[in-house]
Design an enzyme around this catalytic site. Structure first.
Site, short mmCIF file in Angstrom:
data_model
loop_
_atom_site.label_atom_id
_atom_site.label_comp_id
_atom_site.label_asym_id
_atom_site.label_seq_id
_atom_site.Cartn_x
_atom_site.Cartn_y
_atom_site.Cartn_z
N THR A 121 0.76 -1.40 0.21
CA THR A 121 -0.02 0.04 0.33
C THR A 121 0.78 1.12 0.44
O THR A 121 1.69 1.16 0.78
CB THR A 121 -1.13 -0.06 1.30
OG1 THR A 121 -1.66 1.08 1.20
CG2 THR A 121 -0.39 -0.30 2.89
N ASP A 122 0.27 2.29 -0.69
CA ASP A 122 0.86 4.06 -1.07
C ASP A 122 0.68 4.26 0.78
O ASP A 122 1.95 5.15 1.23
CB ASP A 122 0.67 4.77 -1.25
CG ASP A 122 -0.52 5.04 -1.35
OD1 ASP A 122 -1.98 4.50 -0.09
OD2 ASP A 122 -1.91 5.60 -1.62
N GLU A 123 -0.05 3.35 1.67
CA GLU A 123 0.29 4.17 3.08
C GLU A 123 1.66 4.12 4.63
O GLU A 123 1.54 3.83 5.26
CB GLU A 123 -0.87 3.43 4.32
CG GLU A 123 -2.28 3.74 3.50
CD GLU A 123 -2.86 3.32 4.86
OE1 GLU A 123 -3.02 3.33 5.73
OE2 GLU A 123 -4.84 3.20 4.35
N TYR A 148 -1.92 -0.78 11.14
CA TYR A 148 -1.85 -1.30 10.36
C TYR A 148 -1.07 -0.95 8.97
O TYR A 148 -0.39 -1.93 8.30
CB TYR A 148 -3.23 -0.94 9.32
CG TYR A 148 -3.47 -1.22 7.59
CD1 TYR A 148 -3.12 -2.76 7.28
CD2 TYR A 148 -3.10 -0.59 6.64
CE1 TYR A 148 -3.02 -2.93 6.20
CE2 TYR A 148 -3.68 -0.30 5.48
CZ TYR A 148 -2.91 -1.99 4.81
OH TYR A 148 -3.05 -2.42 3.67
N LYS A 152 2.23 -3.41 7.16
CA LYS A 152 2.74 -3.22 5.74
C LYS A 152 4.03 -2.80 5.71
O LYS A 152 4.70 -4.08 4.55
CB LYS A 152 1.35 -2.72 5.01
CG LYS A 152 -0.10 -3.60 5.10
CD LYS A 152 -0.35 -4.93 4.56
CE LYS A 152 -0.36 -4.32 3.26
NZ LYS A 152 -0.08 -6.04 2.01
P1 NAD Z 1 -9.53 -7.33 2.08
O1 NAD Z 1 -9.64 -7.25 3.13
O2 NAD Z 1 -10.94 -7.24 1.73
O3 NAD Z 1 -9.42 -9.28 2.03
C1 NAD Z 1 -8.61 -9.29 2.51
C2 NAD Z 1 -8.83 -11.42 2.39
O4 NAD Z 1 -6.98 -11.63 3.37
C3 NAD Z 1 -10.07 -11.47 3.09
O5 NAD Z 1 -10.59 -12.53 2.42
C4 NAD Z 1 -9.25 -12.04 4.12
O6 NAD Z 1 -10.25 -13.60 4.70
C5 NAD Z 1 -8.44 -13.22 3.77
N1 NAD Z 1 -7.20 -12.77 4.77
C6 NAD Z 1 -6.50 -12.04 5.83
N2 NAD Z 1 -5.91 -13.14 6.78
C7 NAD Z 1 -6.06 -14.55 6.34
C8 NAD Z 1 -4.52 -14.82 7.07
N3 NAD Z 1 -4.28 -14.94 8.18
N4 NAD Z 1 -4.44 -16.32 5.76
C9 NAD Z 1 -5.35 -15.88 4.91
N5 NAD Z 1 -6.55 -15.37 4.33
C10 NAD Z 1 -6.08 -14.15 5.17
O7 NAD Z 1 -8.39 -6.51 1.66
P2 NAD Z 1 -8.34 -5.93 0.44
O8 NAD Z 1 -8.35 -4.03 0.65
O9 NAD Z 1 -8.80 -6.76 -0.61
O10 NAD Z 1 -6.63 -5.31 0.32
C11 NAD Z 1 -6.30 -6.83 -0.12
C12 NAD Z 1 -4.56 -6.14 -0.20
O11 NAD Z 1 -4.20 -5.17 -0.77
C13 NAD Z 1 -3.71 -6.06 1.27
O12 NAD Z 1 -2.51 -6.39 1.44
C14 NAD Z 1 -3.84 -4.41 1.25
O13 NAD Z 1 -3.34 -4.43 2.33
C15 NAD Z 1 -3.30 -3.95 0.10
N6 NAD Z 1 -4.20 -2.84 -0.69
C16 NAD Z 1 -5.37 -2.75 -0.30
C17 NAD Z 1 -5.37 -1.59 -0.75
C18 NAD Z 1 -7.33 -0.83 -0.76
O14 NAD Z 1 -7.68 0.23 -1.35
N7 NAD Z 1 -7.93 -1.74 -0.10
C19 NAD Z 1 -4.82 -0.12 -1.33
C20 NAD Z 1 -3.12 -0.64 -1.93
C21 NAD Z 1 -2.77 -1.78 -1.22
O1 DAU Z 2 -4.30 3.36 0.31
C1 DAU Z 2 -4.55 2.31 0.33
C2 DAU Z 2 -5.12 2.65 1.76
O2 DAU Z 2 -7.47 2.71 1.26
C3 DAU Z 2 -4.94 0.06 2.16
O3 DAU Z 2 -3.93 0.35 2.18
C4 DAU Z 2 -5.78 0.00 3.19
O4 DAU Z 2 -5.92 -1.49 3.11
C5 DAU Z 2 -7.85 0.53 2.57
O5 DAU Z 2 -8.31 0.34 3.57
C6 DAU Z 2 -7.08 2.42 2.17
O6 DAU Z 2 -7.00 3.09 3.68
P1 DAU Z 2 -8.14 3.87 3.73
O7 DAU Z 2 -7.89 4.12 5.19
O8 DAU Z 2 -7.59 5.43 3.52
O9 DAU Z 2 -9.11 4.26 3.39
P2 DAU Z 2 -10.18 3.61 4.24
O10 DAU Z 2 -11.37 3.33 3.00
O11 DAU Z 2 -10.82 3.20 5.73
O12 DAU Z 2 -11.30 6.05 4.54
C7 DAU Z 2 -10.81 6.63 3.43
C8 DAU Z 2 -11.46 7.66 3.76
O13 DAU Z 2 -12.00 7.73 4.32
C9 DAU Z 2 -10.12 7.65 5.13
O14 DAU Z 2 -9.26 9.48 4.98
C10 DAU Z 2 -10.93 8.18 6.12
C11 DAU Z 2 -12.59 8.28 5.60
N1 DAU Z 2 -13.32 7.89 6.21
C12 DAU Z 2 -13.66 6.86 6.20
C13 DAU Z 2 -15.16 5.83 6.22
C14 DAU Z 2 -15.26 4.35 6.76
C15 DAU Z 2 -14.58 8.46 6.59
O15 DAU Z 2 -14.73 9.74 6.71
N2 DAU Z 2 -16.03 8.00 6.82
C16 DAU Z 2 -15.71 6.81 6.69
O16 DAU Z 2 -16.80 5.77 7.72
#
Ligand code: NAD
Ligand code: DAU
Length: 332
Positions: A121-123, A148, A152
C-alpha cells in the site's frame, strides 16, 4: 502458469482472480484464504474447477503454505488485515497476518525457488501535506502512521531482505485507494452508499479535507498482472491512476449520484492519527513496463460501483449491522 492468490476471497484479491481468469485462460489459479470477516466465498462463484481451486486456510500455516508453494509456479500475495480503523482497536491480528503471514510465504518461496509478487500500500510512506507539490515515488522514505500501515511496511521490508539476503525472486507493488465491486462495507465508499440504501446519512470523519488517490480495482489488477509478467525481481512499483479527491467531495458526489441532497451527511469522530493525503507518482510503472489505467473518469467508475451495491444487497446486508455497531461504539 499455476499461481496462488492469497487473500483471493477479499475485495482486491477476488477482483484480481476474475481478471486473470478472463485474461489468461490457460492459467490455473489456487486461492488460499482464511475467510476472515473480510473474506467471502461468494466473491469467487462461477469459476470452472478445472481452472480454479479454493483452499480455506491461513497464510501462517507453514505446512499448508509449503505444500501449495511447492505445487505452483508463483504466489501473488494479497492476504492481509486491511482496515486502519480495526488496527487502532486491536493491532494483534495485523501483526500475525501481515508480518508472520508474509514471513511464512517468504520462507516457502525461498525453499522452493518460486516467484513472489507482494501486494502493498501507499500508506507505508506516511502522508503528504495538502499543498505539497510532491507525490510518493519508489524512493520516498518509509514513515507509516497506523498499526496497519506499520505492519504493511514491515512486510515490505521482509520481502526486500529476503531478496537481498537469500536471492528470493520477488517484486513489490504499493497501490493507492481502490474502489469497485466486492469491497467490504467497513470501507469509505461502500459504507456511504450502503448507509444511503439503508435510509441513513453518510458519515464523514473530521473535516473531510483528507485526500485519497482513487484507482479502480480493475486497473490495480492489470498493473499487478503486468508486474508479475514483466517486472524485474527486487524492484518496487507504485500503482496509481492520478485520482486525488478529498473525502468531502467524494461524499458529496456519492449523494449527488444517488439522487440525494449533497449536503445530507453527518460529521463523526475523526480517525486518530488520520493521514492527510496520499498521492502516487506511477511514472516508473508506466515508462518501464508500459502500463496505463483504463478507468480515468472517477465519476463514471463510481456510478457503476454505486449501482453494483444497489443491485447486490444480498451480498453486503449480512455484514452491515455488525459493521455499524462497531463504528457506533467508536462514535463514528
Ligand atoms: P480485504 O480485507 O478485503 O481482504 C483480505 C483477504 O485476506 C480476505 O479474503 C481475508 O479472508 C484474507 N485473509 C486475512 N487474513 C488471512 C490469513 N491470515 N490467511 C489467509 N487469508 C487471510 O483486503 P483488500 O482491501 O482486498 O486488500 C488486499 C491487499 O491489498 C492487502 O494486502 C492490502 O494491504 C492491499 N491494498 C489494499 C488497498 C485498498 O484500497 N483496499 C490499496 C492498496 C493495497
Ligand atoms: O491507500 C491505500 C489504503 O486505502 C489501503 O492500504 C487500505 O487497505 C485501505 O483500507 C485504504 O485505507 P484508507 O484508510 O485510506 O481507507 P478507508 O476506506 O478506511 O477510508 C478512506 C478515507 O475516508 C479516510 O480518509 C477515512 C475516511 N472515512 C472512512 C470511513 C470508513 C470517512 O470519512 N468516513 C468513513 O465512514
Amino acid at each position: 502458469m499455476n499461481i496462488i492468490v492469497t487473500g483471493g476471497a477479499g475485495f482486491i484479491g477476488s477482483n484480481f482472480v476474475h481478471y486473470v481468469y478472463r485474461e489468461r485462460p490457460d492459467w490455473h489459479i489456487t486461492v488460499l484464504d482464511a475467510l476472515t470477516y473480510a473474506g467471502n466465498r461468494a466473491n469467487l462463484e462461477g469459476l470452472d474447477p478445472a481452472r480454479f481451486t479454493f483452499v480455506e486456510g491461513n497464510i501462517t500455516d507453514a505446512a499448508l503454505v509449503d505444500r501449495l508453494v511447492a505445487e505452483n509456479d508463483a504466489v501473488v500475495h494479497y492476504a492481509a488485515e486491511s482496515h486502519n480503523d480495526n488496527s487502532l482497536q486491536n493491532p494483534r491480528p495485523f501483526l500475525d497476518t501481515n508480518i508472520i503471514g508474509t514471513y511464512t510465504i517468504l520462507e516457502a518461496v525461498r525453499k522452493h525457488g518460486k516467484r513472489l509478487h507482494h501486494i502493498s500500500t501507499d500508506e507505508v510512506y506516511g502522508d503528504l501535506e495538502l499543498d505539497d507539490p510532491n507525490r510518493f515515488t519508489e524512493n520516498t522514505a518509509y514513515n507509516p502512521s497506523s498499526p496497519y500501515s506499520a505492519t504493511k511496511a514491515g512486510s515490505d521490508l521482509l520481502v526486500r531482505a529476503w531478496v537481498r539476503s537469500f536471492g528470493v525472486m520477488a517484486t513489490i507493488s504499493n497501490c493507492s485507494n481502490n474502489y469497485g465491486p466486492y469491497q467490504h462495507v467497513e470501507k469509505f465508499i461502500p459504507r456511504q452508499v450502503t448507509e444511503i440504501l439503508e435510509g441513513r446519512r453518510p458519515k464523514l470523519y473530521g473535516t473531510g479535507e483528507q485526500v485519497r488517490d482513487w484507482i479502480h480495482t480493475e486497473d490495480h489488477s492489470s498493473a499487478v498482472l503486468t508486474i508479475l509478467e514483466k517486472g524485474v525481481s527486487g524492484e518496487t512499483y507504485l500503482i496509481g491512476a492520478d485520482g486525488e479527491k478529498d473525502n468531502k467531495s467524494v461524499i458529496e458526489l456519492i449523494l449527488k449520484l444517488t439522487g440525494q441532497d449533497p449536503t445530507a451527511y453527518d460529521h463523526v469522530n475523526d480517525r486518530p492519527g488520520h493521514d492527510m493525503r496520499y498521492a502516487i507518482d506511477s511514472t516508473k510503472l508506466r515508462t518501464e513496463l508500459g502500463w496505463r489505467p483504463h478507468y480515468t473518469d472517477f465519476e463514471a467508475g463510481l456510478k457503476v460501483t454505486l449501482d453494483w451495491y444497489k443491485d447486490n444487497q444480498a451480498w453486503w446486508k449480512p455484514q452491515k449491522e455488525a459493521t455499524e455497531t462497531k463504528y457506533k461504539v467508536q462514535g463514528q
